[in-house]
Design an enzyme around this catalytic site. Structure first.
Site, PDB file in Angstrom:
ATOM      1  N   GLY A  56      -0.395   0.000  20.569  1.00 59.69           N
ATOM      2  CA  GLY A  56      -0.558  -0.813  21.457  1.00 59.69           C
ATOM      3  C   GLY A  56       0.863  -2.017  20.885  1.00 59.69           C
ATOM      4  O   GLY A  56       1.560  -2.028  21.851  1.00 59.69           O
ATOM      5  N   ASP A  57       0.901  -1.879  19.651  1.00 56.93           N
ATOM      6  CA  ASP A  57       2.310  -2.326  19.646  1.00 56.93           C
ATOM      7  C   ASP A  57       3.281  -2.001  19.484  1.00 56.93           C
ATOM      8  O   ASP A  57       4.301  -3.059  19.648  1.00 56.93           O
ATOM      9  CB  ASP A  57       1.685  -2.317  17.482  1.00 56.93           C
ATOM     10  CG  ASP A  57       0.592  -2.947  17.039  1.00 56.93           C
ATOM     11  OD1 ASP A  57       0.207  -4.239  17.677  1.00 56.93           O
ATOM     12  OD2 ASP A  57       0.393  -3.156  15.934  1.00 56.93           O
ATOM     13  N   SER A  97      -4.298   4.059  20.043  1.00 51.78           N
ATOM     14  CA  SER A  97      -5.215   2.998  19.033  1.00 51.78           C
ATOM     15  C   SER A  97      -3.885   1.678  18.771  1.00 51.78           C
ATOM     16  O   SER A  97      -3.279   1.552  19.426  1.00 51.78           O
ATOM     17  CB  SER A  97      -4.417   3.887  17.251  1.00 51.78           C
ATOM     18  OG  SER A  97      -2.411   3.604  17.609  1.00 51.78           O
ATOM     19  N   LYS A  98      -4.153   0.707  17.853  1.00 55.42           N
ATOM     20  CA  LYS A  98      -4.192  -0.162  17.666  1.00 55.42           C
ATOM     21  C   LYS A  98      -2.732  -0.689  17.440  1.00 55.42           C
ATOM     22  O   LYS A  98      -1.250  -0.932  18.175  1.00 55.42           O
ATOM     23  CB  LYS A  98      -4.213  -1.166  16.421  1.00 55.42           C
ATOM     24  CG  LYS A  98      -3.406  -2.605  16.943  1.00 55.42           C
ATOM     25  CD  LYS A  98      -4.475  -3.454  15.856  1.00 55.42           C
ATOM     26  CE  LYS A  98      -3.814  -4.780  15.548  1.00 55.42           C
ATOM     27  NZ  LYS A  98      -2.602  -4.584  14.744  1.00 55.42           N
ATOM     28  N   ARG A  99      -1.665   1.117  16.698  1.00 54.74           N
ATOM     29  CA  ARG A  99      -0.364   1.554  16.785  1.00 54.74           C
ATOM     30  C   ARG A  99       0.025   1.496  17.771  1.00 54.74           C
ATOM     31  O   ARG A  99       1.765   1.159  18.208  1.00 54.74           O
ATOM     32  CB  ARG A  99      -0.359   2.333  15.704  1.00 54.74           C
ATOM     33  CG  ARG A  99      -0.707   1.770  14.530  1.00 54.74           C
ATOM     34  CD  ARG A  99       0.594   2.035  12.616  1.00 54.74           C
ATOM     35  NE  ARG A  99       1.421   3.381  13.028  1.00 54.74           N
ATOM     36  CZ  ARG A  99       0.764   4.304  12.874  1.00 54.74           C
ATOM     37  NH1 ARG A  99      -0.537   4.171  12.609  1.00 54.74           N
ATOM     38  NH2 ARG A  99       1.288   5.653  13.170  1.00 54.74           N
TER      39      ARG A  99
END
Ligand code: GLU
Length: 510
Positions: A269-270, A265-267
């Protein structure tokens, strides 16, 4: 009789394209090219609630950056245009009606409030409400109401939907090119909405099947999250009488988090500092997300990395050009198991590609970086500087740090190195070296090196002392390539200017 291969990438413009989506597009593209087929780009924008302005443009630009070529579709045209579902809205209603007329679907008039009520009643009884064979005959549907009543309700403008009449207790037998044979009992499935009068639009399921049929799609290659929809899709093909030309299906494994558990998920990545989108994205409300391109990845390396997340060539080979991928790709070698995303591996691929690039290939990447720092130079010099330093590059964004000294004289000197080198006899030794350099006619790397080495030997200096002091003068810090690469690149005049500058500006340390 073999059929022309026609595949489609059918994203919904609900935001930036996730790298899992890019991989789906890539596998479709490789499969199409491998089989001499066509690649279609269809935009599935029938969910007006989730539509995000800018997402379609983002998708098209991402595919272009990746080198995934589209033969037909939004932005490209083709024999089945339009390819944007919102522009095909008139097509779908007749197909919804066709299913109702044939008894495969029905009108349902429940209001959202009535449905909410049914849901909370079920919840209170400890159940989940499903719109299915158990309830449809008891609700406000064309299965219960008389023909006249249905017509009257429609005529007076009541809102309605068309739902698929999921058969009771039937085993749907399906084949997936990756998962093999799959079976599902229809009693576990609900009556999906196919069309909504409220916005005069089909839902995903109807539009997707109708368009795949009309666009003569031969293979549907998509993410695993669509596998639960497959029984409905099979039944829709049967209901329409299109079983003979029904596409073959291949559901791709998930991209997993670097830890190996759960969907990437994008999370993640962050949290771990890597992008999950191909390009930088700015949402209409100003939120941003980083992208591989802007983070300094080469499209070729990014694609190479993605290609191996779920597919393997069956050999040890890791580096593949797009053409090599096309030549070796097959769905048989796509695995069922999820593929773990490894950010370090993405960097490794990028470094491999950068190290293999020629000066000419590097020039277009370094030029904009130099320009952004106010450096105007020829492509040849820009490319050469990058080439000298490429072995130390992982990302395109490393370029300035690694090459700036070729173009800009130091304005300050690294304290540690200065403390070590700029003392004792070294300033005087450097002044003497400047005199020597002044006399060198041919300032090539080889010639300068042999003259300077002979001088060092004759003088009894230590090579390290001389080189480190020269490095302080020319680069300003303890980094960079061999000193004679630098002198040759910047040339005699600039070399002498930098030596004069340090002598004039830096007080010797004690
Ligand atoms: N519009 C769907 C998506 O966004 C397409 C799924 C399919 O390929 O059937 O993923």
């Amino acid at each position: 009789m073999s059929r022309e291969v026609r595949v489609r990438f059918a994203p919904s413009p609900t935001g930036p394209l996730h790298i899992g989506g890019v991989r789906t597009a890539l596998y479709n593209y490789l499969f199409a090219r491998r089989n001499g087929g066509k690649m279609i780009l269809r935009i599935e924008d029938t969910d007006s609630q989730r539509f995000v302005p800018g997402a379609e443009e983002y998708i098209i630009e991402s595919l272009k950056w990746c080198g995934i070529e589209i033969d037909e579709g939004v932005g490209y045209g083709g024999p089945h245009a339009p390819y944007r579902q919102s522009e095909r809205r008139e097509i779908y209603l007749q197909y919804a009606k066709q299913l109702v007329d044939a008894g495969w679907a029905y009108y349902a008039f429940d209001t959202p409030e009535e449905l909410d009520k049914l849901r909370s009643e079920a919840e209170a009884a400890g159940k989940t409400f499903a719109y299915n064979y158990e309830v449809r005959e008891k609700l406000a549907t064309s299965l219960r109401l008389s023909k006249e009543e249905v017509e009257e309700r429609i005529a007076r403008g009541d809102q309605w939907v068309v739902r698929f009449k999921m058969p009771e207790n039937e085993v749907v037998k399906m084949d997936d090119l990756i998962r093999g044979h799959v079976e599902m009992n229809t009693s576990t499935l609900d009556d999906k909405v196919l069309y909504k009068s409220a916005d005069a639009l089909p839902t995903y399921h109807l539009a997707n099947i109708v368009d795949d049929h009309l666009m003569e799609v031969s293979h549907v290659i998509r993410g695993e999250e669509w596998l639960p929809s497959l029984p409905l899709h099979y039944l829709l093909y049967r209901a329409f009488g299109w079983t003979d030309t029904q596409p073959e299906f291949a559901h791709l494994p998930l991209l997993l988090k670097p830890t190996g558990s759960g969907k990437l998920s994008k999370r993640d990545g962050d949290k771990m500092g890597f992008p999950v989108f191909p390009l930088f994205w700015t949402s209409p409300t100003g939120e941003t997300a980083r992208g591989y391109r802007e983070d300094g990845y080469l499209a070729e390396a990014f694609i190479n990395m993605l290609s191996l997340l779920g597919w393997n060539p069956g050999t040890e080979q890791e580096i593949f050009s797009m053409q090599e991928l096309i030549d070796s790709f097959s769905l048989e070698r796509v695995s069922k198991a999820g593929a773990r995303f490894q950010p370090d591996k993405a960097k490794w691929f990028n470094a491999q590609y950068m190290h293999a690039m020629s000066a000419e290939q590097l020039a277009p990447y370094i030029q904009p970086i130099l320009k952004a720092h106010g450096v105007e130079t020829t492509d040849e010099r820009a490319g050469k500087a990058a080439e000298i330093m490429k072995e130390r590059m992982t990302l395109v964004t490393d370029m300035w740090d690694l090459t700036s000294f070729f173009f800009v004289a130091p304005t300050e000197y690294d304290e540690k190195l200065a403390k070590k080198q700029w003392k004792g006899d070294n300033p005087a030794m450097l002044a003497e070296l400047a005199e020597l350099l002044k006399g060198i006619e041919e300032f090539s790397k080889e010639n300068t090196e042999s003259v300077v080495r002979a001088w060092i030997e004759a003088k009894g200096f230590s090579l390290g002392q001389v080189m480190n002091t020269l490095r302080l003068a020319l680069v300003g810090a303890g980094k960079g390539p061999g000193m004679f690469d630098v002198t040759e690149f910047i040339g005699k005049e600039e070399t002498l200017r930098r030596i004069e500058a340090i002598i004039a500006n830096l007080k010797p340390m004690e």
